[in-house]
Design a protein around this motif. Sequence first.
Motif, short mmCIF file in Angstrom:
data_model
loop_
_atom_site.label_atom_id
_atom_site.label_comp_id
_atom_site.label_asym_id
_atom_site.label_seq_id
_atom_site.Cartn_x
_atom_site.Cartn_y
_atom_site.Cartn_z
N GLY A 113 29.43 24.02 5.57
CA GLY A 113 29.61 24.71 6.84
C GLY A 113 29.95 23.78 7.99
O GLY A 113 29.68 24.12 9.15
N ARG A 223 25.38 32.59 7.35
CA ARG A 223 25.91 31.70 8.39
C ARG A 223 26.11 32.45 9.70
O ARG A 223 25.80 31.92 10.78
CB ARG A 223 27.24 31.10 7.92
N ALA A 285 22.41 27.95 3.68
CA ALA A 285 22.62 28.25 5.10
C ALA A 285 21.48 27.70 5.94
O ALA A 285 21.70 27.21 7.06
CB ALA A 285 22.74 29.76 5.30
N GLU A 288 22.15 24.06 6.36
CA GLU A 288 23.30 23.83 7.22
C GLU A 288 22.97 23.94 8.71
O GLU A 288 23.69 23.40 9.54
CB GLU A 288 24.40 24.84 6.90
N HIS A 289 21.88 24.64 9.06
CA HIS A 289 21.63 24.94 10.47
C HIS A 289 20.39 24.27 11.04
O HIS A 289 20.06 24.52 12.21
CB HIS A 289 21.53 26.46 10.65
#
Length: 531
Positions: A113, A223, A285, A288-289
């Motif tokens: 991402g 996402r 996800a 990724e964040h």
Amino acid sequence: MVAPPNSVSRRRFLGFSSAGAAAVLLGTGAWDAASAYAAPVKGGNPFTLGVASGDPAHDGVVLWTRLAPDPFAADGAGGMPARPVRVEYEVAADERFGAVVRRGSAIATPELGHSVHPEIQGLAPDREYFYRFRTGGEISMTGRTRTAPVPWSNPRELNFAFASCQAWQDGYYTAYEHMAEEDLDLVVHLGDYLYESGVGTNKRGVTVDPEFTTETFDLARYRLQYALYKAEAPLQAAHARFPWIHTIDDHEVENNWAGDISQADNEPDQDPAVFRQRRAQAFQANYEHLPYRHTQLPSGPDVRLFRRLPYGTLADFTILDTRQYRDDQPCGDGGSATCTDRLEPGRTILGSAQKKWLVDGFAQSRARWQILGNQAPMGQTDRDPGPAVDVFLDPWDGYVAERNAVLAAAQDRGVRNLVVITGDRHQNYAWDLKRDYADPDSPTVGSEFVGTSITSGADGADMTDEGARFLAANPHMKFFNSQRGYVRVNVDRERWRGDFRVVPYVTKPGAPVSTRASFVVEDRQPGVRER
């Protein structure tokens, strides 16, 4: 305070280390300096989701950002091209970046991402630092972070806050505005950072695009949901102000999931194999964040989230994962007054490997305060003031034998001060942890502070009918409150103080914050008392 995005000359960034010396993280998780020549992103602000740091050690932290010039793009790609992009970073001893101590770059790949998680090493212990990112001529906002003391030191005090449960659809993140103004060393987030449900119906009274009205099942949708949450300015401010330590609860994947078992009987992910695919995409996800280290990079549907972070010899943060390895909730997660399955000795909420790691850590730790970062309440929550015991089955009340074994191990292995910090319940509690709640004469062996939600449950109330029943049914419970907010903690060598910081409403912005109550734990005296 955190500085806004600022203008920095291109020349300031030409002193970066060469591509061959930079640590470059690919989407596969391998390090390969050759990819440092990847093309930069051009056009638009790629730092719409902010910056963050996490898991502070005595010699460094992990930094985070995700490139997303169009964070709400329907495909979940954030408006980024399907190619790797180099992201440069600076770490400085001052907010004006006059004394830069680390420069480098990482590769943001579409496989992750376009997120980056550079791990910064070689920093001084117990020190404040500032950091920022650059790509394609764009500079991120400035973040502030702090390293931990060296493991063998004896710090005078520790200041931190813990939070959980921030359903976007239930209100505004005003509590984070106030948290960002606190004087803290770090923040612990105990889960439900994200809720998987659609937000078409929300208490903010706003209309959202159709893609946000559905439940999250795949990577693109997860996402998008994270982008919605992380676009909130108060949350970005709190992330940019302090390093965070993260774990998950259930809603990062699905409500009340347990191991390979989905909650819902009428959804296609009820098949464990299909649910593991969903879990893998949810874990990706999540990584990724958030500012996780490479050791928290998921491998398909598996991720190692339980870990221990020392804060000198003053405290150990022992972070648990009570979702990934647990048995299914007993009795169909239904009525509990007659549920004897919850008492079965073989039932686990931790899994055998994590339990052994936790118990071994009790014996090996030199910390004065053993802080367990825990998802759902460990203490007993009886809902019946009468002779029956009526409890929730998803938290530790559904796994009684393991709770008793963990609390007994803490006492038997000489844990000096056991304090459990917990989220999930959308309510504030301060209570004593008993070695065996079935025995009225059982000793108090620890203390638990359950923190309310940031928004989940909407505005809440100081006292509810349920709260009155809890206080009547649970003599170990010393405090109940059902407003929104977070818990601020000050720990020194003699005592722990937890301040329940609450806001009166979240369904509109601008609420003030106040301390509803403060409870302390004295050194070597398990149990809570009001300050």
